[in-house]
Design an enzyme around this catalytic site. Structure first.
Site, PDB file in Angstrom:
ATOM      1  CG  ASN A   8      -1.900   1.230   1.673  1.00 38.35           C
ATOM      2  OD1 ASN A   8      -1.963   2.333   0.522  1.00 38.35           O
ATOM      3  ND2 ASN A   8      -2.821   0.971   2.500  1.00 38.35           N
ATOM      4  CD1 TRP A   9       3.295   0.756  -2.666  1.00 39.96           C
ATOM      5  CD2 TRP A   9       3.654   1.576  -4.399  1.00 39.96           C
ATOM      6  NE1 TRP A   9       4.422   0.095  -3.799  1.00 39.96           N
ATOM      7  CE2 TRP A   9       4.892   0.614  -4.151  1.00 39.96           C
ATOM      8  CE3 TRP A   9       3.196   2.593  -5.473  1.00 39.96           C
ATOM      9  CZ2 TRP A   9       5.161   0.198  -5.630  1.00 39.96           C
ATOM     10  CZ3 TRP A   9       3.729   1.965  -7.180  1.00 39.96           C
ATOM     11  CH2 TRP A   9       4.853   0.870  -6.860  1.00 39.96           C
ATOM     12  CE  LYS A  10      -0.619   3.170   4.808  1.00 40.25           C
ATOM     13  NZ  LYS A  10      -0.259   3.805   6.110  1.00 40.25           N
ATOM     14  CG  HIS A  93      -5.848   1.987   4.980  1.00 44.31           C
ATOM     15  ND1 HIS A  93      -5.764   2.815   5.797  1.00 44.31           N
ATOM     16  CD2 HIS A  93      -4.836   0.985   5.265  1.00 44.31           C
ATOM     17  CE1 HIS A  93      -4.221   2.510   6.197  1.00 44.31           C
ATOM     18  NE2 HIS A  93      -3.913   2.076   6.081  1.00 44.31           N
ATOM     19  CD  GLU A 165      -3.749  -2.084   7.155  1.00 46.28           C
ATOM     20  OE1 GLU A 165      -2.452  -2.722   6.610  1.00 46.28           O
ATOM     21  OE2 GLU A 165      -4.125  -1.531   7.107  1.00 46.28           O
ATOM     22  CB  SER A 214       5.225  -1.735  12.099  1.00 47.29           C
ATOM     23  OG  SER A 214       4.406  -0.707  12.144  1.00 47.29           O
ATOM     24  N   GLY A 235       2.831  -1.065   4.392  1.00 53.97           N
ATOM     25  CA  GLY A 235       2.664   0.300   4.113  1.00 53.97           C
ATOM     26  C   GLY A 235       3.931   0.771   3.894  1.00 53.97           C
ATOM     27  N   GLY A 236       5.054   1.191   4.643  1.00 53.18           N
ATOM     28  CA  GLY A 236       6.280   1.551   4.920  1.00 53.18           C
ATOM     29  C   GLY A 236       7.090   0.939   4.173  1.00 53.18           C
TER      30      GLY A 236
END
Ligand code: PGA
Length: 256
Positions: A8-10, A93, A165, A214, A235-236
């Site tokens: 998920n690149w947001k 989300h 999540e 995370s 994500g990150g």
């Protein structure tokens, strides 16, 4: 069942940066048989990237879309417009729920719109830190899960993916904490029970459950071995090509 590795690149990467990332990723990406690799870039990048990717190797996801197919909805993009461009859509989300005030009703309409347009919804659910502290985790999980699926017919349940999540474990949340495999396992049991109670055991066991919060190459292996977990929403770490590909390799090893 496949193992899903979803990035998920947001709100990150320009269209050019996204294209370069995918170019590098595709260059070395093996054709994993049991691991489904998916990335969710910004909306604006989806159309060009859909022409660039090799769908045998990976798929695209939208991070959001609107539930009506067309009409007077300034600024929105519909699932029907994304049909054929993406195979998946992240829906509900926590950033959409808490920053953009999406409630279970809206989430349910989006899940239904995705299915109607042949896009697999990845329905995100998860409790906040204070909900957990007040002992409300089970209720929140059940409400978000059953609420989000309320417009899905029994026949379509096998077209849905659930992502657990916990909001307190998402890396962008201040003072976020790492979820332990035991904590995840407890919630996976709650999800499975709620699905079973609502749809029956046969249908319930067809729904993949992902974990997100995370995730990185050092914890991916322990999360992927939690009973009932079928993949990861990242994500990150998905923004760093080396970390994302390491996680895919870990998924392949765990499957083997
Ligand atoms: P994170 O994000 O991996 O950076 O914690 C996960 C998510 O929000 O989907």
């Amino acid at each position: 069942m496949k193992t899903y590795i979803v990035g998920n690149w947001k709100l990150n990467f320009t269209v050019g940066e996204a294209s370069i990332y995918l170019h590098k990723l595709l260059k070395n990406l093996p054709n994993y048989r049991d691991v489904e690799v998916v990335v969710a870039p910004s909306l604006i990048a989806l159309q060009p990237l859909s022409l660039q990717i090799d769908r045998h190797k990976m798929k695209l996801a939208a991070q959001n879309a609107f539930y009506r197919d067309y009409g007077a909805f300034t600024g929105e993009v519909s699932f029907s417009q994304l049909r054929g461009i993406v195979d998946y859509a992240i829906i509900g989300h926590s950033e959409r729920r808490y920053i953009f005030r999406e409630d279970d009703k809206m989430v349910a309409k989006k899940v239904a719109a995705a299915i109607r347009n042949k896009i697999t919804p990845i329905l995100c659910i998860g409790e906040t830190e204070s909900e957990r502290a007040f002992g409300e985790t089970a209720d929140v999980i059940r409400d978000q899960l059953i609420g989000g699926l309320s417009e899905v017919s029994d026949d379509d349940l096998d077209k849905v993916i659930i992502a657990y999540e916990p909001v307190w474990a998402i890396s962008s949340v201040r003072e976020c904490k790492l979820a332990t495999p035991d904590e995840i396992s407890e919630v996976v049991k709650l999800i499975k029970k709620a699905l079973k109670d609502t749809y029956g055991a046969n249908l319930a066991e067809k729904v993949p459950i992902l974990f997100g919060g995370s995730v990185n190459p050092s914890n991916a292996g322990s999360y992927l071995t939690v009973p009932g977990i079928n993949g990861l929403l990242i994500g990150g770490a998905s923004l760093i090509l080396g970390e994302f590909t390491d996680i895919m390799e870990i998924a392949k090893r765990v499957r083997a």
